[in-house]
Design a protein around this motif. Structure first.
Motif, PDB file in Angstrom:
ATOM      1  N   GLN A  51       0.842  -1.192   0.000  1.00 48.30           N
ATOM      2  CA  GLN A  51       0.000   0.000   0.000  1.00 48.30           C
ATOM      3  C   GLN A  51       0.883   1.250   0.000  1.00 48.30           C
ATOM      4  O   GLN A  51       2.032   1.217   0.429  1.00 48.30           O
ATOM      5  N   GLY A  52       0.291   2.348  -0.490  1.00 45.21           N
ATOM      6  CA  GLY A  52       0.973   3.635  -0.454  1.00 45.21           C
ATOM      7  C   GLY A  52       0.771   4.288   0.904  1.00 45.21           C
ATOM      8  O   GLY A  52      -0.037   3.850   1.728  1.00 45.21           O
ATOM      9  N   SER A  53       1.519   5.359   1.116  1.00 47.82           N
ATOM     10  CA  SER A  53       1.525   5.963   2.452  1.00 47.82           C
ATOM     11  C   SER A  53       0.189   6.611   2.821  1.00 47.82           C
ATOM     12  O   SER A  53      -0.184   6.626   3.989  1.00 47.82           O
ATOM     13  N   THR A  54      -0.547   7.134   1.831  1.00 47.85           N
ATOM     14  CA  THR A  54      -1.830   7.777   2.166  1.00 47.85           C
ATOM     15  C   THR A  54      -2.806   6.739   2.702  1.00 47.85           C
ATOM     16  O   THR A  54      -3.532   6.984   3.671  1.00 47.85           O
ATOM     17  N   SER A  86       8.365   7.883   0.909  1.00 50.36           N
ATOM     18  CA  SER A  86       9.678   8.518   0.942  1.00 50.36           C
ATOM     19  C   SER A  86       9.901   9.164   2.306  1.00 50.36           C
ATOM     20  O   SER A  86      10.917   9.817   2.524  1.00 50.36           O
ATOM     21  N   ARG A  87       8.924   8.985   3.204  1.00 54.95           N
ATOM     22  CA  ARG A  87       9.008   9.643   4.517  1.00 54.95           C
ATOM     23  C   ARG A  87       9.187   8.615   5.638  1.00 54.95           C
ATOM     24  O   ARG A  87       9.057   7.421   5.431  1.00 54.95           O
ATOM     25  N   SER A  88       9.435   9.146   6.822  1.00 62.66           N
ATOM     26  CA  SER A  88       9.525   8.292   8.000  1.00 62.66           C
ATOM     27  C   SER A  88       8.142   8.315   8.663  1.00 62.66           C
ATOM     28  O   SER A  88       7.664   9.366   9.080  1.00 62.66           O
ATOM     29  N   VAL A 100       9.254   0.920   2.263  1.00 59.01           N
ATOM     30  CA  VAL A 100      10.134   0.867   1.093  1.00 59.01           C
ATOM     31  C   VAL A 100       9.898   2.104   0.231  1.00 59.01           C
ATOM     32  O   VAL A 100       8.831   2.729   0.294  1.00 59.01           O
ATOM     33  N   SER A 101      10.900   2.460  -0.572  1.00 58.91           N
ATOM     34  CA  SER A 101      10.706   3.551  -1.528  1.00 58.91           C
ATOM     35  C   SER A 101      11.447   3.196  -2.812  1.00 58.91           C
ATOM     36  O   SER A 101      12.266   2.270  -2.826  1.00 58.91           O
ATOM     37  N   GLY A 102      11.116   3.921  -3.861  1.00 58.36           N
ATOM     38  CA  GLY A 102      11.722   3.621  -5.159  1.00 58.36           C
ATOM     39  C   GLY A 102      10.773   2.791  -5.992  1.00 58.36           C
ATOM     40  O   GLY A 102       9.572   2.718  -5.718  1.00 58.36           O
ATOM     41  N   SER A 103      11.311   2.153  -7.015  1.00 59.95           N
ATOM     42  CA  SER A 103      10.436   1.470  -7.972  1.00 59.95           C
ATOM     43  C   SER A 103       9.902   0.160  -7.394  1.00 59.95           C
ATOM     44  O   SER A 103      10.558  -0.489  -6.570  1.00 59.95           O
ATOM     45  N   VAL A 104       8.703  -0.215  -7.849  1.00 55.32           N
ATOM     46  CA  VAL A 104       8.121  -1.485  -7.389  1.00 55.32           C
ATOM     47  C   VAL A 104       8.973  -2.651  -7.892  1.00 55.32           C
ATOM     48  O   VAL A 104       9.055  -3.681  -7.228  1.00 55.32           O
ATOM     49  N   ALA A 105       9.627  -2.471  -9.055  1.00 55.68           N
ATOM     50  CA  ALA A 105      10.490  -3.540  -9.584  1.00 55.68           C
ATOM     51  C   ALA A 105      11.635  -3.822  -8.614  1.00 55.68           C
ATOM     52  O   ALA A 105      12.020  -4.974  -8.402  1.00 55.68           O
TER      53      ALA A 105
END
Ligand SMILES: NC(=O)c1ccc[n+]([C@@H]2O[C@H](COP(=O)([O-])OP(=O)(O)OC[C@H]3O[C@@H](n4cnc5c(N)ncnc54)[C@H](OP(=O)(O)O)[C@@H]3O)[C@@H](O)[C@H]2O)c1
Length: 187
Positions: A51-54, A86-88, A100-105
């Motif tokens: 999931q994304g951070s939101t 990209s945050r803590s 995690v951050s960056g590409s899903v690959a």
């Protein structure tokens, strides 16, 4: 290889949430609380969540999970959850949450290892599902359409995907929700 399934509810005009991340429209729809038998069957086949951070922050707020970490398993069981950010962000004590951050690959090998023999649930949002589609890793979209329009909000799947990439697999009904399943093919 696990299958990657984006399962979500959405409005008739294709939004996951309002502009300010409210899901009141969903909970106001009869049956919108979720957790029915078919969802439990789906969850039984899921080994890992992404999931994304939101989306993560919404669940944190809605369930007051920092103060009540014991509520996390009621949502997700003991499945590992990858949160893209990209945050803590605050953690939930005792939950297997991997930021995690960056590409899903780049994260894919770790997601596969965490999934075991089961599948991957993309909980949301739509852009993260789109990132999996861009990488050729999204296998299925299962959307429960509520009889609601919002005119604006967080989009279901903000990508251009033609009928060469999406194929309608099944159509069902659960109360007021139309349940559509699409197979997704790689670009
Ligand atoms: N209707 C439903 O059933 C349903 C289901 C799920 C979610 N929702 C709701 O829908 C809304 C979705 O919100 P959203 O569209 O903003 O999406 P989201 O995917 O939940 O969050 C997006 C954020 O995640 C982070 N992120 C995404 N990809 C990343 C990557 N590759 N690397 C690093 N960080 C990344 C970025 O924030 P940062 O880097 O700043 O952290 C980005 O702004 C939420 O309100 C959620 O509660 C509804």
């Amino acid at each position: 290889m696990p299958r990657v399934i984006f399962l979500t509810a959405a409005t008739l005009d294709g939004f996951l949430a309002t502009d300010d991340d409210s899901l009141d429209w969903l909970f106001a729809t009869p049956g919108g609380e979720g957790g029915d038998e078919s969802f439990q069957r789906f969850l039984a086949g899921i080994g890992v969540l992404v999931q994304g951070s939101t989306t993560y922050e919404w669940v944190l707020r809605h369930e007051e999970l920092v103060a009540h970490p014991e509520r996390w398993p009621e949502y997700y069981g003991d499945r590992p959850t990858f949160v893209f950010t990209s945050r803590s962000l605050p953690e939930v004590a005792g939950a297997d949450i991997r930021f995690v951050s960056g590409s899903v690959a780049d994260a894919w090998a770790d997601i596969v290892a965490a999934a075991g023999e089961r599948d991957v649930w993309v909980v949301g949002g739509g852009d993260l599902a789109g990132q999996f589609a861009d990488a050729g890793l999204l296998d299925e979209v299962r959307v429960s359409i509520a009889p609601v329009t919002l005119a604006s909000g967080r989009p279901l799947l903000p990508r251009v995907l033609g009928s060469d990439r999406l194929r309608l697999e099944s159509v069902g009904r659960s109360g007021q929700f139309a349940e559509l399943t699409y197979a997704v093919t790689a670009p």
